[in-house]
Design a protein around this motif. Structure first.
Motif, PDB file in Angstrom:
ATOM      1  N   ALA A 229      64.339   4.342 -58.627  1.00  0.00           N
ATOM      2  CA  ALA A 229      65.469   5.259 -58.704  1.00  0.00           C
ATOM      3  C   ALA A 229      66.450   4.902 -59.808  1.00  0.00           C
ATOM      4  CB  ALA A 229      66.189   5.319 -57.365  1.00  0.00           C
ATOM      5  N   ALA A 230      65.922   4.395 -60.931  1.00  0.00           N
ATOM      6  CA  ALA A 230      66.810   4.125 -62.062  1.00  0.00           C
ATOM      7  C   ALA A 230      67.159   5.438 -62.748  1.00  0.00           C
ATOM      8  CB  ALA A 230      66.129   3.182 -63.058  1.00  0.00           C
ATOM      9  N   HIS A 231      68.409   5.581 -63.070  1.00  0.00           N
ATOM     10  CA  HIS A 231      68.812   6.800 -63.775  1.00  0.00           C
ATOM     11  C   HIS A 231      70.087   6.556 -64.567  1.00  0.00           C
ATOM     12  CE1 HIS A 231      71.192   7.021 -60.046  1.00  0.00           C
ATOM     13  NE2 HIS A 231      72.058   7.705 -60.750  1.00  0.00           N
ATOM     14  N   TRP A 232      70.316   7.454 -65.543  1.00  0.00           N
ATOM     15  CA  TRP A 232      71.526   7.373 -66.348  1.00  0.00           C
ATOM     16  C   TRP A 232      72.677   7.999 -65.587  1.00  0.00           C
ATOM     17  CZ3 TRP A 232      71.176   4.209 -70.185  1.00  0.00           C
ATOM     18  CH2 TRP A 232      69.984   4.074 -70.905  1.00  0.00           C
ATOM     19  N   ALA A 233      73.808   7.325 -65.569  1.00  0.00           N
ATOM     20  CA  ALA A 233      75.013   7.880 -64.948  1.00  0.00           C
ATOM     21  C   ALA A 233      76.172   7.781 -65.929  1.00  0.00           C
ATOM     22  CB  ALA A 233      75.348   7.104 -63.674  1.00  0.00           C
ATOM     23  N   PRO A 234      77.001   8.830 -66.019  1.00  0.00           N
ATOM     24  CA  PRO A 234      78.193   8.737 -66.874  1.00  0.00           C
ATOM     25  C   PRO A 234      79.057   7.562 -66.405  1.00  0.00           C
ATOM     26  CG  PRO A 234      77.863  10.988 -66.095  1.00  0.00           C
ATOM     27  CD  PRO A 234      76.912  10.129 -65.335  1.00  0.00           C
ATOM     28  N   VAL A 235      79.521   6.752 -67.332  1.00  0.00           N
ATOM     29  CA  VAL A 235      80.272   5.560 -66.933  1.00  0.00           C
ATOM     30  C   VAL A 235      81.508   5.930 -66.128  1.00  0.00           C
ATOM     31  CG1 VAL A 235      79.450   4.100 -68.799  1.00  0.00           C
ATOM     32  CG2 VAL A 235      81.489   5.484 -69.135  1.00  0.00           C
ATOM     33  N   ALA A 236      82.098   7.078 -66.409  1.00  0.00           N
ATOM     34  CA  ALA A 236      83.310   7.475 -65.683  1.00  0.00           C
ATOM     35  C   ALA A 236      83.019   7.677 -64.202  1.00  0.00           C
ATOM     36  CB  ALA A 236      83.879   8.754 -66.290  1.00  0.00           C
ATOM     37  N   GLU A 237      81.766   8.026 -63.869  1.00  0.00           N
ATOM     38  CA  GLU A 237      81.450   8.325 -62.475  1.00  0.00           C
ATOM     39  C   GLU A 237      81.095   7.096 -61.648  1.00  0.00           C
ATOM     40  OE1 GLU A 237      78.497  11.377 -62.137  1.00  0.00           O
ATOM     41  OE2 GLU A 237      79.615  12.751 -63.434  1.00  0.00           O
ATOM     42  N   VAL A 238      80.587   6.057 -62.280  1.00  0.00           N
ATOM     43  CA  VAL A 238      80.157   4.889 -61.497  1.00  0.00           C
ATOM     44  C   VAL A 238      81.175   3.768 -61.509  1.00  0.00           C
ATOM     45  CG1 VAL A 238      77.739   5.393 -61.881  1.00  0.00           C
ATOM     46  CG2 VAL A 238      78.936   3.807 -63.406  1.00  0.00           C
ATOM     47  N   SER A 239      82.124   3.835 -62.430  1.00  0.00           N
ATOM     48  CA  SER A 239      83.123   2.776 -62.509  1.00  0.00           C
ATOM     49  C   SER A 239      83.839   2.652 -61.172  1.00  0.00           C
ATOM     50  CB  SER A 239      84.121   3.097 -63.618  1.00  0.00           C
ATOM     51  OG  SER A 239      85.031   2.062 -63.759  1.00  0.00           O
ATOM     52  N   GLY A 240      83.745   1.485 -60.565  1.00  0.00           N
ATOM     53  CA  GLY A 240      84.395   1.253 -59.281  1.00  0.00           C
ATOM     54  C   GLY A 240      83.500   1.505 -58.089  1.00  0.00           C
ATOM     55  N   ALA A 241      82.250   1.950 -58.327  1.00  0.00           N
ATOM     56  CA  ALA A 241      81.364   2.270 -57.205  1.00  0.00           C
ATOM     57  C   ALA A 241      80.124   1.389 -57.189  1.00  0.00           C
ATOM     58  CB  ALA A 241      80.957   3.738 -57.272  1.00  0.00           C
ATOM     59  N   LEU A 242      80.147   0.274 -57.926  1.00  0.00           N
ATOM     60  CA  LEU A 242      78.943  -0.545 -58.032  1.00  0.00           C
ATOM     61  C   LEU A 242      78.943  -1.708 -57.036  1.00  0.00           C
ATOM     62  CD1 LEU A 242      78.478  -0.695 -61.909  1.00  0.00           C
ATOM     63  CD2 LEU A 242      77.354   0.806 -60.264  1.00  0.00           C
ATOM     64  N   ALA A 243      77.739  -2.135 -56.675  1.00  0.00           N
ATOM     65  CA  ALA A 243      77.568  -3.239 -55.733  1.00  0.00           C
ATOM     66  C   ALA A 243      77.939  -4.574 -56.386  1.00  0.00           C
ATOM     67  CB  ALA A 243      76.121  -3.286 -55.256  1.00  0.00           C
ATOM     68  N   PHE A 244      78.041  -5.610 -55.563  1.00  0.00           N
ATOM     69  CA  PHE A 244      78.368  -6.961 -56.041  1.00  0.00           C
ATOM     70  C   PHE A 244      79.620  -6.914 -56.918  1.00  0.00           C
ATOM     71  CE2 PHE A 244      73.692  -6.745 -55.577  1.00  0.00           C
ATOM     72  CZ  PHE A 244      73.509  -7.671 -54.573  1.00  0.00           C
ATOM     73  N   ASP A 245      79.631  -7.738 -57.952  1.00  0.00           N
ATOM     74  CA  ASP A 245      80.726  -7.699 -58.926  1.00  0.00           C
ATOM     75  C   ASP A 245      80.312  -6.897 -60.158  1.00  0.00           C
ATOM     76  OD1 ASP A 245      78.825  -9.434 -59.799  1.00  0.00           O
ATOM     77  OD2 ASP A 245      80.158 -11.132 -60.153  1.00  0.00           O
ATOM     78  N   HIS A 246      79.397  -5.948 -59.967  1.00  0.00           N
ATOM     79  CA  HIS A 246      78.861  -5.243 -61.124  1.00  0.00           C
ATOM     80  C   HIS A 246      79.879  -4.316 -61.779  1.00  0.00           C
ATOM     81  CE1 HIS A 246      74.340  -5.958 -60.005  1.00  0.00           C
ATOM     82  NE2 HIS A 246      75.042  -7.069 -60.109  1.00  0.00           N
ATOM     83  N   GLY A 247      80.907  -3.934 -61.035  1.00  0.00           N
ATOM     84  CA  GLY A 247      81.980  -3.149 -61.652  1.00  0.00           C
ATOM     85  C   GLY A 247      82.673  -3.953 -62.736  1.00  0.00           C
ATOM     86  N   ARG A 248      82.915  -5.196 -62.443  1.00  0.00           N
ATOM     87  CA  ARG A 248      83.536  -6.093 -63.410  1.00  0.00           C
ATOM     88  C   ARG A 248      82.612  -6.319 -64.606  1.00  0.00           C
ATOM     89  NH1 ARG A 248      85.451 -11.437 -63.787  1.00  0.00           N
ATOM     90  NH2 ARG A 248      86.175 -11.575 -65.944  1.00  0.00           N
ATOM     91  N   ILE A 249      81.324  -6.495 -64.335  1.00  0.00           N
ATOM     92  CA  ILE A 249      80.381  -6.739 -65.429  1.00  0.00           C
ATOM     93  C   ILE A 249      80.304  -5.514 -66.339  1.00  0.00           C
ATOM     94  CG2 ILE A 249      77.968  -7.225 -65.985  1.00  0.00           C
ATOM     95  CD1 ILE A 249      77.743  -8.755 -63.363  1.00  0.00           C
ATOM     96  N   LEU A 250      80.248  -4.327 -65.721  1.00  0.00           N
ATOM     97  CA  LEU A 250      80.224  -3.100 -66.518  1.00  0.00           C
ATOM     98  C   LEU A 250      81.471  -2.997 -67.366  1.00  0.00           C
ATOM     99  CD1 LEU A 250      79.212  -0.338 -67.371  1.00  0.00           C
ATOM    100  CD2 LEU A 250      80.162   0.605 -65.244  1.00  0.00           C
ATOM    101  N   SER A 251      82.602  -3.279 -66.766  1.00  0.00           N
ATOM    102  CA  SER A 251      83.868  -3.211 -67.488  1.00  0.00           C
ATOM    103  C   SER A 251      83.878  -4.167 -68.686  1.00  0.00           C
ATOM    104  CB  SER A 251      84.993  -3.524 -66.504  1.00  0.00           C
ATOM    105  OG  SER A 251      86.165  -3.848 -67.174  1.00  0.00           O
ATOM    106  N   ASP A 252      83.382  -5.377 -68.491  1.00  0.00           N
ATOM    107  CA  ASP A 252      83.284  -6.328 -69.599  1.00  0.00           C
ATOM    108  C   ASP A 252      82.319  -5.824 -70.673  1.00  0.00           C
ATOM    109  OD1 ASP A 252      85.033  -7.938 -68.224  1.00  0.00           O
ATOM    110  OD2 ASP A 252      83.535  -9.405 -67.599  1.00  0.00           O
ATOM    111  N   GLY A 253      81.224  -5.212 -70.236  1.00  0.00           N
ATOM    112  CA  GLY A 253      80.246  -4.682 -71.183  1.00  0.00           C
ATOM    113  C   GLY A 253      80.824  -3.544 -72.007  1.00  0.00           C
TER     114      GLY A 253
END
Lengths: 233, 233
Positions: A116-140
């Motif tokens: 179930a890998a898929h592209w998601a607009p960053v605006a839609e997933v920011s803050g909705a990720l498991a673990f600390d992945h929100g922070r990792i995405l933000s750093d990325g």
DNA sequence: ACAAAAGTGTTCAATTTACACCCATGG
DNA sequence: CCATGGGTGTAAATTGAACACTTTTGT
């Protein structure tokens, strides 16, 4: 042996894979099928294997998740390492995050084990990720935004040939700003070896055809193209 | 548990600790007392402990090696993670490197377990370090050089109070260039909250006394102070 | 002819560089 | 009074933002 009285742990490699689709910045996410965080979105990743180099592990995951062979042309750089003791409820897992930049490629549905890998607009997933992945995405994201200022990374978002308008839309999508097309054009054509004309051109639905370019050998931008620069037309 | 069929490994934390002494950039190195690389110089470091955060481990090592309590005022940031399978002949060890910036402090001889830790001019140890520590040092130097362009990091190299000339010598030592003292003075005083006057001044051996300053609250430099800028007087 | 996107020319302001010059102190 | 480092003034050169205007296509 260094391991006698020291902590042994699992090392994961997680990926922030970015692309631009329909003029918006997207990130590749997977829907989790197991505990913890079942059903939630997360960044793709996996565990380091015996005798495997960190970057090789990142490349392997990148191929598996996107289902593509052309991964060698993507940009892949180490982002940061996350090691908070409580970041994974299953136990001590330290994660080395990598940032990958991909051109606008076909949806990775058919690919290999892509669960179930898929592209998601960053605006839609920011803050909705498991673990600390929100922070990792933000750093990325911050790293990618910064790279666009000082390196030729933006061209990696484009395919093998692109117009200056395509390239400008990458900057606008990643930075969330608008840029003056006229000054932008001069900046990129004025930086030696950033983009090279292919000789061809491409006609839009309406309007004058634009010259096509491909990536040049330059890696850094001098002078840089800064954010907070001229707002759009 | 994620560890069932995955690699378990040791995680080390290594430190690039920089300071400026006698107008030259120095790095803290230790002489190795055991195999491998016995007698060679290496960066200080150690293994991560149970339940310990990465940055906490770096702070602990920093205190142990410098023998100082004031470590909280130092700058400490994650640099990169090194995980080549063959980087440590004893077995699989992944190392998270941190960059620390210290003011010119007393030689760390008396300190705790400091096993022959001492300051060495970076020019002298570059290429002579154990493991892949030469590479780590090189990455740390590049990071520090870049930080001086865009952040107020240079002031951390100075003590609690310093003159603009002291600050300029930090830039010159880290970058290996000379800068125009007159233009430099205006640049730093013109950047709001970079440095704040203490009201005192300090007389050199000969010449007009210079005003003393302390760090301001600013973290980033706008505009930046770029290398390749005006060469010296 | 018109709309739309590509690309050029030009002006004004901000920044950077270079360097002449003055200031304050110890010997 | 002179050497030395600290600090200000200022003019020339460079860079950057803004925007009028021309070019080239499809309809």
């Amino acid at each position: 042996m260094p391991s006698r009285d020291h902590l042994l742990l699992n090392l994961a490699v997680d990926l922030v894979i970015l692309t631009v689709r329909e003029d918006k910045l997207h990130v590749l996410v997977v829907e989790r099928g197991h505990e913890p965080y079942t059903g939630q979105l997360a960044l793709p990743g996996g565990f380091l294997r015996q005798g495997e180099d960190l970057k090789a592990a990142a490349e392997r995951e990148l191929e598996e998740e996107t289902g593509l062979k052309s991964v060698r042309h993507f940009h892949l750089e180490q982002l940061a390492t996350y090691g908070e003791p409580e970041r994974d409820p299953r136990g001590r897992v330290v994660s080395v995050a990598y940032l990958a930049i991909a051109p606008n490629l076909p949806v990775p549905t058919a690919g290999s084990d892509a669960r179930a890998a898929h592209w998601a607009p960053v605006a839609e997933v920011s803050g909705a990720l498991a673990f600390d992945h929100g922070r990792i995405l933000s750093d990325g994201l911050e790293r990618a935004r910064s790279r666009l200022e000082y390196t030729t990374l933006a061209a990696v978002f484009c395919g093998s040939s692109f117009t200056i308008g395509d390239l400008r839309k990458v900057y606008e999508a990643v930075w969330g700003t608008t840029l003056d097309p006229r000054n932008f054009s001069r900046k990129v054509t004025g930086t030696k070896d950033f983009i090279l004309p292919t000789g061809d051109s491409r006609a839009p639905d309406t309007g004058r055809p634009a010259a096509l370019y491909r990536r040049g050998p330059a890696q850094t931008l001098y002078p840089p193209i800064l954010r907070n620069g001229s707002s759009g037309s």
